[in-house]
Motif scaffolding. Structure first.
Motif, PDB file in Angstrom:
ATOM      1  N   ILE A 132      -6.897 -13.302  24.055  1.00 11.02           N
ATOM      2  CA  ILE A 132      -6.162 -12.504  23.063  1.00 11.02           C
ATOM      3  C   ILE A 132      -6.960 -12.404  21.773  1.00 11.02           C
ATOM      4  O   ILE A 132      -7.158 -11.310  21.223  1.00 11.02           O
ATOM      5  CB  ILE A 132      -4.762 -13.107  22.797  1.00 11.02           C
ATOM      6  CG1 ILE A 132      -3.884 -12.957  24.029  1.00 11.02           C
ATOM      7  CG2 ILE A 132      -4.114 -12.466  21.566  1.00 11.02           C
ATOM      8  CD1 ILE A 132      -2.592 -13.767  23.972  1.00 11.02           C
ATOM      9  N   LEU A 133      -7.444 -13.534  21.289  1.00  8.55           N
ATOM     10  CA  LEU A 133      -8.201 -13.548  20.030  1.00  8.55           C
ATOM     11  C   LEU A 133      -9.503 -12.757  20.144  1.00  8.55           C
ATOM     12  O   LEU A 133      -9.881 -12.022  19.232  1.00  8.55           O
ATOM     13  CB  LEU A 133      -8.483 -14.984  19.597  1.00  8.55           C
ATOM     14  CG  LEU A 133      -7.256 -15.817  19.218  1.00  8.55           C
ATOM     15  CD1 LEU A 133      -7.650 -17.260  18.965  1.00  8.55           C
ATOM     16  CD2 LEU A 133      -6.547 -15.216  18.018  1.00  8.55           C
ATOM     17  N   PHE A 134     -10.187 -12.909  21.257  1.00  2.46           N
ATOM     18  CA  PHE A 134     -11.454 -12.199  21.462  1.00  2.46           C
ATOM     19  C   PHE A 134     -11.221 -10.692  21.579  1.00  2.46           C
ATOM     20  O   PHE A 134     -11.928  -9.897  20.972  1.00  2.46           O
ATOM     21  CB  PHE A 134     -12.143 -12.736  22.725  1.00  2.46           C
ATOM     22  CG  PHE A 134     -13.502 -12.150  22.968  1.00  2.46           C
ATOM     23  CD1 PHE A 134     -14.597 -12.579  22.238  1.00  2.46           C
ATOM     24  CD2 PHE A 134     -13.693 -11.186  23.937  1.00  2.46           C
ATOM     25  CE1 PHE A 134     -15.858 -12.051  22.453  1.00  2.46           C
ATOM     26  CE2 PHE A 134     -14.948 -10.652  24.171  1.00  2.46           C
ATOM     27  CZ  PHE A 134     -16.037 -11.082  23.427  1.00  2.46           C
ATOM     28  N   SER A 135     -10.215 -10.307  22.337  1.00  2.00           N
ATOM     29  CA  SER A 135      -9.947  -8.888  22.588  1.00  2.00           C
ATOM     30  C   SER A 135      -9.447  -8.149  21.365  1.00  2.00           C
ATOM     31  O   SER A 135      -9.685  -6.942  21.230  1.00  2.00           O
ATOM     32  CB  SER A 135      -8.909  -8.743  23.702  1.00  2.00           C
ATOM     33  OG  SER A 135      -9.390  -9.285  24.892  1.00  2.00           O
ATOM     34  N   VAL A 180     -10.256  -7.517  29.345  1.00  2.00           N
ATOM     35  CA  VAL A 180     -10.323  -8.949  29.046  1.00  2.00           C
ATOM     36  C   VAL A 180      -8.939  -9.475  28.685  1.00  2.00           C
ATOM     37  O   VAL A 180      -8.510 -10.524  29.163  1.00  2.00           O
ATOM     38  CB  VAL A 180     -11.341  -9.233  27.921  1.00  2.00           C
ATOM     39  CG1 VAL A 180     -11.263 -10.681  27.457  1.00  2.00           C
ATOM     40  CG2 VAL A 180     -12.752  -8.906  28.399  1.00  2.00           C
ATOM     41  N   LEU A 181      -8.223  -8.758  27.851  1.00  2.00           N
ATOM     42  CA  LEU A 181      -6.899  -9.193  27.409  1.00  2.00           C
ATOM     43  C   LEU A 181      -5.935  -9.360  28.573  1.00  2.00           C
ATOM     44  O   LEU A 181      -5.286 -10.406  28.712  1.00  2.00           O
ATOM     45  CB  LEU A 181      -6.327  -8.179  26.413  1.00  2.00           C
ATOM     46  CG  LEU A 181      -4.888  -8.427  25.970  1.00  2.00           C
ATOM     47  CD1 LEU A 181      -4.789  -9.711  25.152  1.00  2.00           C
ATOM     48  CD2 LEU A 181      -4.364  -7.243  25.190  1.00  2.00           C
ATOM     49  N   LEU A 182      -5.853  -8.346  29.420  1.00  2.00           N
ATOM     50  CA  LEU A 182      -4.879  -8.360  30.511  1.00  2.00           C
ATOM     51  C   LEU A 182      -5.369  -9.121  31.738  1.00  2.00           C
ATOM     52  O   LEU A 182      -4.577  -9.447  32.619  1.00  2.00           O
ATOM     53  CB  LEU A 182      -4.516  -6.929  30.905  1.00  2.00           C
ATOM     54  CG  LEU A 182      -3.883  -6.096  29.795  1.00  2.00           C
ATOM     55  CD1 LEU A 182      -3.705  -4.654  30.264  1.00  2.00           C
ATOM     56  CD2 LEU A 182      -2.568  -6.703  29.341  1.00  2.00           C
ATOM     57  N   GLY A 183      -6.660  -9.371  31.812  1.00  2.00           N
ATOM     58  CA  GLY A 183      -7.186 -10.058  32.984  1.00  2.00           C
ATOM     59  C   GLY A 183      -7.268  -9.135  34.183  1.00  2.00           C
ATOM     60  O   GLY A 183      -6.995  -9.532  35.309  1.00  2.00           O
ATOM     61  N   VAL A 184      -7.616  -7.881  33.931  1.00  2.00           N
ATOM     62  CA  VAL A 184      -7.840  -6.918  35.003  1.00  2.00           C
ATOM     63  C   VAL A 184      -9.340  -6.697  35.097  1.00  2.00           C
ATOM     64  O   VAL A 184      -9.919  -6.018  34.255  1.00  2.00           O
ATOM     65  CB  VAL A 184      -7.113  -5.574  34.725  1.00  2.00           C
ATOM     66  CG1 VAL A 184      -7.408  -4.572  35.822  1.00  2.00           C
ATOM     67  CG2 VAL A 184      -5.623  -5.799  34.573  1.00  2.00           C
ATOM     68  N   TRP A 185      -9.961  -7.319  36.080  1.00  2.00           N
ATOM     69  CA  TRP A 185     -11.416  -7.308  36.200  1.00  2.00           C
ATOM     70  C   TRP A 185     -12.046  -7.645  34.856  1.00  2.00           C
ATOM     71  O   TRP A 185     -12.891  -6.916  34.319  1.00  2.00           O
ATOM     72  CB  TRP A 185     -11.932  -5.977  36.724  1.00  2.00           C
ATOM     73  CG  TRP A 185     -11.587  -5.680  38.145  1.00  2.00           C
ATOM     74  CD1 TRP A 185     -11.299  -6.588  39.125  1.00  2.00           C
ATOM     75  CD2 TRP A 185     -11.497  -4.397  38.747  1.00  2.00           C
ATOM     76  NE1 TRP A 185     -11.035  -5.945  40.299  1.00  2.00           N
ATOM     77  CE2 TRP A 185     -11.149  -4.591  40.100  1.00  2.00           C
ATOM     78  CE3 TRP A 185     -11.674  -3.106  38.285  1.00  2.00           C
ATOM     79  CZ2 TRP A 185     -10.978  -3.546  40.983  1.00  2.00           C
ATOM     80  CZ3 TRP A 185     -11.494  -2.066  39.166  1.00  2.00           C
ATOM     81  CH2 TRP A 185     -11.157  -2.282  40.498  1.00  2.00           C
ATOM     82  N   ALA A 186     -11.644  -8.772  34.323  1.00  2.00           N
ATOM     83  CA  ALA A 186     -12.094  -9.198  33.002  1.00  2.00           C
ATOM     84  C   ALA A 186     -13.610  -9.390  32.945  1.00  2.00           C
ATOM     85  O   ALA A 186     -14.202  -9.267  31.874  1.00  2.00           O
ATOM     86  CB  ALA A 186     -11.381 -10.481  32.595  1.00  2.00           C
TER      87      ALA A 186
END
Length: 138
Positions: A10-13, A60-66
């Protein structure tokens, strides 16, 4: 551990999502700045880079093929550092310093995104994600 990784995502995205939205909503002024830096087709480049970082940030946030999202962020940051923050060509000391800071920030974030890529592509149990990785590193 899953919650810590989620908070980190979350912080990174957040930076890339806000930046990407800025590219899309303030494209005219950003394109003028990009033109001043010699970017060809600046309006298109601003819009394309905005889409790139929004997609990468959401991934990255949602974790969809991050892992892929992390690579998209790298693909944005490295050229941006070189093209937009060429401190070596600045003659004014304060401008040179500011561009050097931005250049180094972009490279550091690109390094972090590469580490995230390796983490997502190597780790089997990613926890709170929607999909697993697209790539596999052993």
């Amino acid at each position: 551990m899953d919650v810590v990784i989620l908070i980190g995502r979350i912080l990174f995205s957040a930076l890339f999502l806000f930046s990407g939205v800025g590219h899309l909503t303030q494209s005219k002024s950003m394109a003028q700045y990009a033109e001043g830096k010699g970017v060809p087709a600046a309006q298109l480049a601003v819009l394309a880079s905005g889409v790139l970082v929004v997609v990468g940030g959401l991934s990255v946030l949602l974790g969809v093929w991050a892992d892929l999202g992390s690579l998209l962020i790298v693909a944005f940051l490295v050229p941006t550092a070189a093209i937009m923050h060429g401190f070596w060509s600045e003659s004014d000391p304060s401008t040179r310093q500011m561009e050097m800071i931005q250049f180094n920030k972009d490279l550091a974030l690109a390094g972090a995104a590469l580490m995230l890529f390796a983490f997502f592509a190597h780790t089997r149990d990613l926890g709170l994600t929607i999909t697993g990785p697209l790539f596999t590193l052993n």
